[in-house]
Write an enzyme that holds these catalytic residues in place. Structure first.
Site, PDB file in Angstrom:
ATOM      1  N   GLY A  51       0.846  -1.182   0.000  1.00 15.03           N
ATOM      2  CA  GLY A  51       0.000   0.000   0.000  1.00 15.03           C
ATOM      3  C   GLY A  51       0.882   1.231   0.000  1.00 15.03           C
ATOM      4  N   GLN A  90       3.026   9.932   1.407  1.00 11.18           N
ATOM      5  CA  GLN A  90       4.337   9.256   1.430  1.00 11.18           C
ATOM      6  C   GLN A  90       5.214   9.608   0.235  1.00 11.18           C
ATOM      7  OE1 GLN A  90       2.452   5.189   2.293  1.00 11.18           O
ATOM      8  NE2 GLN A  90       4.432   5.089   3.313  1.00 11.18           N
ATOM      9  N   CYS A 112       6.288   0.122   7.781  1.00 15.91           N
ATOM     10  CA  CYS A 112       5.851   1.233   6.929  1.00 15.91           C
ATOM     11  C   CYS A 112       7.022   1.657   6.058  1.00 15.91           C
ATOM     12  CB  CYS A 112       5.394   2.400   7.801  1.00 15.91           C
ATOM     13  SG  CYS A 112       4.905   3.870   6.869  1.00 15.91           S
ATOM     14  N   LEU A 113       6.760   1.903   4.792  1.00 17.17           N
ATOM     15  CA  LEU A 113       7.824   2.326   3.867  1.00 17.17           C
ATOM     16  C   LEU A 113       8.406   3.678   4.280  1.00 17.17           C
ATOM     17  CD1 LEU A 113       6.147   1.324   0.475  1.00 17.17           C
ATOM     18  CD2 LEU A 113       7.959   0.096   1.696  1.00 17.17           C
ATOM     19  N   HIS A 119      -3.968   1.120   7.895  1.00 19.11           N
ATOM     20  CA  HIS A 119      -2.623   1.715   7.867  1.00 19.11           C
ATOM     21  C   HIS A 119      -2.555   2.864   6.852  1.00 19.11           C
ATOM     22  CE1 HIS A 119       1.935   1.349   7.974  1.00 19.11           C
ATOM     23  NE2 HIS A 119       1.727   2.092   6.907  1.00 19.11           N
ATOM     24  N   GLU A 120      -3.056   2.610   5.651  1.00 15.31           N
ATOM     25  CA  GLU A 120      -2.960   3.633   4.590  1.00 15.31           C
ATOM     26  C   GLU A 120      -3.862   4.828   4.894  1.00 15.31           C
ATOM     27  OE1 GLU A 120      -0.525   3.438   2.716  1.00 15.31           O
ATOM     28  OE2 GLU A 120      -0.098   1.345   3.142  1.00 15.31           O
ATOM     29  N   HIS A 171      -2.432   7.327   7.205  1.00 18.52           N
ATOM     30  CA  HIS A 171      -1.496   8.274   6.581  1.00 18.52           C
ATOM     31  C   HIS A 171      -2.202   9.559   6.141  1.00 18.52           C
ATOM     32  CE1 HIS A 171       2.399   6.340   6.386  1.00 18.52           C
ATOM     33  NE2 HIS A 171       1.898   5.228   5.887  1.00 18.52           N
TER      34      HIS A 171
HETATM   35 ZN    ZN Z   1       2.909   3.456   5.892  1.00 15.68          ZN
END
Ligand code: ZN
Length: 183
Positions: free
Chosen positions: A48, A53, A111-112, A153-154, A157
């Site tokens: 995702g 991000q 998380c990226l 999670h997304e 953000h």
């Molecule tokens: Zn994330």
């Protein structure tokens, strides 16, 4: 085109993202952004990616999970425990999410934008999300298990929230140490 993923500490990850106007969704700029976010998510690799991000403070996320044993380095049993099943590529714009029931499940999550770390993070097991897709059409999705986790999670953000705000901080770990000590 692959975009740079911003890391924690960048204020864009803590801002509340603005809604995307319906007319805006079909513009070349947004359609290009969706393609670039798809490329970026796949290259990372991730399951995702939210627009903040990549430095765009708008309410748009892309999701795709092939739930592949090799790529996830999880056994069939571990994938089952997580209720992790393949989710095809899709886009959620201006999403609204609510839990279905009160059951929560806890697994390691990363998380990226917090690269190299993971922690045990509770999430609702089931959620209902309504949003617009990339054609500005309304969609309604009931998601369970890992897919519900990805959505929560997304969508966090888009509100300036990271999993580190929800994690059990005692379990915060590098990816390498998670595999060494928590396998
Ligand atoms: Zn994330």
């Amino acid at each position: 085109m692959e975009l740079a993923i911003v890391q924690t500490g960048n204020p864009v990850l803590r801002a509340v993202a603005r809604e995307v106007l319906e007319d805006e969704i079909k513009t070349e700029r947004i359609q290009r952004l969706i393609e670039d976010m798809k490329d970026t998510m796949r290259a990372a690799p991730g399951v995702g990616l939210a627009a903040p991000q990549i430095g765009e403070s708008i309410q748009l996320v892309v999701i795709e999970d092939d739930a592949c044993q090799v790529k996830t380095r999880l056994s069939a049993e571990e994938l089952d425990m997580r209720e992790r099943k393949p989710v095809p590529f899709h886009v959620l714009i201006n999403p609204k999410c609510e839990p279905v029931g009160s059951q929560r499940v806890v697994f390691f999550e990363g998380c990226l934008s917090v690269a190299g770390f993971v922690a045990m993070t509770p999430r609702y097991r089931k959620v209902l999300v309504t949003a617009l897709n990339e054609h500005a059409e309304p969609v309604s999705i009931e998601a369970t298990g890992w897919y519900a986790r990805i959505i929560q999670h997304e969508l966090d953000h888009l509100n300036g929230t990271l999993y580190i705000d929800r994690m059990d901080s005692q379990t915060f770990s590098t990816v390498a140490n998670k595999e060494r000590f928590w396998a």
